[in-house]
Design a protein around this motif. Structure first.
Motif, PDB file in Angstrom:
ATOM      1  N   HIS A 156      20.012   8.861  12.018  1.00 26.28           N
ATOM      2  CA  HIS A 156      19.669   7.437  12.127  1.00 26.28           C
ATOM      3  C   HIS A 156      18.170   7.264  12.327  1.00 26.28           C
ATOM      4  O   HIS A 156      17.533   6.428  11.671  1.00 26.28           O
ATOM      5  CB  HIS A 156      20.450   6.810  13.288  1.00 26.28           C
ATOM      6  CG  HIS A 156      20.200   5.352  13.460  1.00 26.28           C
ATOM      7  ND1 HIS A 156      20.628   4.419  12.539  1.00 26.28           N
ATOM      8  CD2 HIS A 156      19.571   4.660  14.433  1.00 26.28           C
ATOM      9  CE1 HIS A 156      20.267   3.210  12.949  1.00 26.28           C
ATOM     10  NE2 HIS A 156      19.611   3.341  14.101  1.00 26.28           N
ATOM     11  N   VAL A 157      17.580   8.058  13.205  1.00 26.44           N
ATOM     12  CA  VAL A 157      16.137   7.973  13.456  1.00 26.44           C
ATOM     13  C   VAL A 157      15.353   8.362  12.209  1.00 26.44           C
ATOM     14  O   VAL A 157      14.364   7.722  11.862  1.00 26.44           O
ATOM     15  CB  VAL A 157      15.746   8.851  14.672  1.00 26.44           C
ATOM     16  CG1 VAL A 157      14.243   8.992  14.789  1.00 26.44           C
ATOM     17  CG2 VAL A 157      16.328   8.268  15.951  1.00 26.44           C
ATOM     18  N   ALA A 158      15.802   9.391  11.505  1.00 21.54           N
ATOM     19  CA  ALA A 158      15.121   9.808  10.272  1.00 21.54           C
ATOM     20  C   ALA A 158      15.164   8.696   9.237  1.00 21.54           C
ATOM     21  O   ALA A 158      14.170   8.443   8.542  1.00 21.54           O
ATOM     22  CB  ALA A 158      15.759  11.078   9.730  1.00 21.54           C
ATOM     23  N   ARG A 159      16.300   8.019   9.120  1.00 22.05           N
ATOM     24  CA  ARG A 159      16.431   6.920   8.156  1.00 22.05           C
ATOM     25  C   ARG A 159      15.486   5.775   8.525  1.00 22.05           C
ATOM     26  O   ARG A 159      14.793   5.224   7.666  1.00 22.05           O
ATOM     27  CB  ARG A 159      17.882   6.445   8.116  1.00 22.05           C
ATOM     28  CG  ARG A 159      18.187   5.499   6.999  1.00 22.05           C
ATOM     29  CD  ARG A 159      19.686   5.257   6.826  1.00 22.05           C
ATOM     30  NE  ARG A 159      20.363   4.900   8.056  1.00 22.05           N
ATOM     31  CZ  ARG A 159      21.256   5.677   8.690  1.00 22.05           C
ATOM     32  NH1 ARG A 159      21.569   6.851   8.203  1.00 22.05           N
ATOM     33  NH2 ARG A 159      21.833   5.281   9.800  1.00 22.05           N
ATOM     34  N   LEU A 160      15.407   5.435   9.807  1.00 19.02           N
ATOM     35  CA  LEU A 160      14.488   4.378  10.240  1.00 19.02           C
ATOM     36  C   LEU A 160      13.044   4.773  10.004  1.00 19.02           C
ATOM     37  O   LEU A 160      12.223   3.957   9.592  1.00 19.02           O
ATOM     38  CB  LEU A 160      14.710   4.065  11.722  1.00 19.02           C
ATOM     39  CG  LEU A 160      16.010   3.359  12.067  1.00 19.02           C
ATOM     40  CD1 LEU A 160      16.116   3.199  13.581  1.00 19.02           C
ATOM     41  CD2 LEU A 160      16.109   2.017  11.392  1.00 19.02           C
ATOM     42  N   ARG A 215       7.935   4.251   6.957  1.00 20.32           N
ATOM     43  CA  ARG A 215       6.896   4.830   6.093  1.00 20.32           C
ATOM     44  C   ARG A 215       6.761   4.044   4.806  1.00 20.32           C
ATOM     45  O   ARG A 215       5.649   3.768   4.350  1.00 20.32           O
ATOM     46  CB  ARG A 215       7.226   6.283   5.774  1.00 20.32           C
ATOM     47  CG  ARG A 215       6.837   7.220   6.851  1.00 20.32           C
ATOM     48  CD  ARG A 215       6.807   8.647   6.332  1.00 20.32           C
ATOM     49  NE  ARG A 215       6.957   9.532   7.462  1.00 20.32           N
ATOM     50  CZ  ARG A 215       7.981  10.334   7.658  1.00 20.32           C
ATOM     51  NH1 ARG A 215       8.945  10.387   6.774  1.00 20.32           N
ATOM     52  NH2 ARG A 215       8.049  11.076   8.722  1.00 20.32           N
ATOM     53  N   ARG A 216       7.889   3.671   4.206  1.00 22.12           N
ATOM     54  CA  ARG A 216       7.830   2.885   2.965  1.00 22.12           C
ATOM     55  C   ARG A 216       7.173   1.534   3.219  1.00 22.12           C
ATOM     56  O   ARG A 216       6.340   1.080   2.429  1.00 22.12           O
ATOM     57  CB  ARG A 216       9.227   2.699   2.393  1.00 22.12           C
ATOM     58  CG  ARG A 216       9.736   3.913   1.646  1.00 22.12           C
ATOM     59  CD  ARG A 216      10.986   3.585   0.849  1.00 22.12           C
ATOM     60  NE  ARG A 216      12.097   3.185   1.683  1.00 22.12           N
ATOM     61  CZ  ARG A 216      12.958   4.029   2.236  1.00 22.12           C
ATOM     62  NH1 ARG A 216      12.835   5.319   2.043  1.00 22.12           N
ATOM     63  NH2 ARG A 216      13.950   3.587   2.983  1.00 22.12           N
ATOM     64  N   HIS A 217       7.528   0.896   4.325  1.00 18.89           N
ATOM     65  CA  HIS A 217       6.945  -0.399   4.666  1.00 18.89           C
ATOM     66  C   HIS A 217       5.447  -0.267   4.916  1.00 18.89           C
ATOM     67  O   HIS A 217       4.654  -1.082   4.447  1.00 18.89           O
ATOM     68  CB  HIS A 217       7.639  -0.982   5.895  1.00 18.89           C
ATOM     69  CG  HIS A 217       7.046  -2.268   6.352  1.00 18.89           C
ATOM     70  ND1 HIS A 217       7.199  -3.442   5.648  1.00 18.89           N
ATOM     71  CD2 HIS A 217       6.279  -2.567   7.424  1.00 18.89           C
ATOM     72  CE1 HIS A 217       6.547  -4.409   6.275  1.00 18.89           C
ATOM     73  NE2 HIS A 217       5.975  -3.901   7.347  1.00 18.89           N
ATOM     74  N   ASP A 218       5.055   0.775   5.662  1.00 20.12           N
ATOM     75  CA  ASP A 218       3.639   0.991   5.953  1.00 20.12           C
ATOM     76  C   ASP A 218       2.845   1.250   4.681  1.00 20.12           C
ATOM     77  O   ASP A 218       1.716   0.801   4.529  1.00 20.12           O
ATOM     78  CB  ASP A 218       3.452   2.158   6.920  1.00 20.12           C
ATOM     79  CG  ASP A 218       3.924   1.827   8.325  1.00 20.12           C
ATOM     80  OD1 ASP A 218       4.156   0.630   8.609  1.00 20.12           O
ATOM     81  OD2 ASP A 218       4.071   2.762   9.134  1.00 20.12           O
ATOM     82  N   TRP A 244      -1.216  -3.625   0.050  1.00 21.05           N
ATOM     83  CA  TRP A 244      -1.566  -5.049   0.111  1.00 21.05           C
ATOM     84  C   TRP A 244      -2.891  -5.262   0.834  1.00 21.05           C
ATOM     85  O   TRP A 244      -3.709  -6.092   0.428  1.00 21.05           O
ATOM     86  CB  TRP A 244      -0.463  -5.863   0.789  1.00 21.05           C
ATOM     87  CG  TRP A 244       0.676  -6.150  -0.142  1.00 21.05           C
ATOM     88  CD1 TRP A 244       1.935  -5.656  -0.068  1.00 21.05           C
ATOM     89  CD2 TRP A 244       0.643  -6.997  -1.294  1.00 21.05           C
ATOM     90  NE1 TRP A 244       2.697  -6.136  -1.115  1.00 21.05           N
ATOM     91  CE2 TRP A 244       1.926  -6.959  -1.880  1.00 21.05           C
ATOM     92  CE3 TRP A 244      -0.342  -7.777  -1.890  1.00 21.05           C
ATOM     93  CZ2 TRP A 244       2.244  -7.674  -3.031  1.00 21.05           C
ATOM     94  CZ3 TRP A 244      -0.025  -8.485  -3.039  1.00 21.05           C
ATOM     95  CH2 TRP A 244       1.244  -8.439  -3.591  1.00 21.05           C
ATOM     96  N   GLU A 245      -3.114  -4.509   1.921  1.00 23.40           N
ATOM     97  CA  GLU A 245      -4.380  -4.624   2.643  1.00 23.40           C
ATOM     98  C   GLU A 245      -5.539  -4.164   1.772  1.00 23.40           C
ATOM     99  O   GLU A 245      -6.607  -4.795   1.752  1.00 23.40           O
ATOM    100  CB  GLU A 245      -4.334  -3.804   3.928  1.00 23.40           C
ATOM    101  CG  GLU A 245      -3.423  -4.395   4.976  1.00 23.40           C
ATOM    102  CD  GLU A 245      -3.243  -3.486   6.185  1.00 23.40           C
ATOM    103  OE1 GLU A 245      -3.639  -2.298   6.105  1.00 23.40           O
ATOM    104  OE2 GLU A 245      -2.719  -3.960   7.200  1.00 23.40           O
ATOM    105  N   LEU A 246      -5.343  -3.076   1.045  1.00 24.35           N
ATOM    106  CA  LEU A 246      -6.389  -2.587   0.150  1.00 24.35           C
ATOM    107  C   LEU A 246      -6.696  -3.610  -0.934  1.00 24.35           C
ATOM    108  O   LEU A 246      -7.864  -3.869  -1.254  1.00 24.35           O
ATOM    109  CB  LEU A 246      -5.952  -1.261  -0.479  1.00 24.35           C
ATOM    110  CG  LEU A 246      -6.946  -0.606  -1.432  1.00 24.35           C
ATOM    111  CD1 LEU A 246      -8.248  -0.278  -0.729  1.00 24.35           C
ATOM    112  CD2 LEU A 246      -6.334   0.641  -2.034  1.00 24.35           C
ATOM    113  N   LEU A 247      -5.666  -4.208  -1.484  1.00 25.15           N
ATOM    114  CA  LEU A 247      -5.860  -5.236  -2.501  1.00 25.15           C
ATOM    115  C   LEU A 247      -6.635  -6.426  -1.936  1.00 25.15           C
ATOM    116  O   LEU A 247      -7.544  -6.956  -2.588  1.00 25.15           O
ATOM    117  CB  LEU A 247      -4.504  -5.698  -3.052  1.00 25.15           C
ATOM    118  CG  LEU A 247      -4.537  -6.738  -4.152  1.00 25.15           C
ATOM    119  CD1 LEU A 247      -5.230  -6.191  -5.393  1.00 25.15           C
ATOM    120  CD2 LEU A 247      -3.121  -7.181  -4.485  1.00 25.15           C
ATOM    121  N   ALA A 248      -6.316  -6.842  -0.726  1.00 26.41           N
ATOM    122  CA  ALA A 248      -7.022  -7.963  -0.096  1.00 26.41           C
ATOM    123  C   ALA A 248      -8.493  -7.623   0.140  1.00 26.41           C
ATOM    124  O   ALA A 248      -9.381  -8.451  -0.112  1.00 26.41           O
ATOM    125  CB  ALA A 248      -6.344  -8.325   1.224  1.00 26.41           C
TER     126      ALA A 248
END
Length: 56
Positions: free
Chosen positions: A18-22, A27-30, A36-40
């Motif tokens: 469960h922790v590995a999945r979270l 990581r994908r979200h980050d 998006w931050e780089l694009l901005a």
């Protein structure tokens, strides 16, 4: 999470999965947030450069 007893056999492995999945989801979200931050930042840099060139 399933209905496994907290102290029962397999509870540690289930928690680890469960922790590995979270962690993978974080990581994908980050990674998406980084792009998006780089694009901005690049957009702001382009606007400032265009403004500086226009004013000179």
């Amino acid at each position: 999470m399933t209905a496994t007893d907290p102290g029962g056999p397999g509870a540690d492995e289930e928690l680890a999965r469960h922790v590995a999945r979270l962690t993978d989801e974080d990581r994908r979200h980050d990674r998406r947030l980084l792009w998006w931050e780089l694009l901005a930042v690049l957009a702001v840099a382009a606007l400032l450069t265009a403004r500086a060139l226009w004013l000179t």
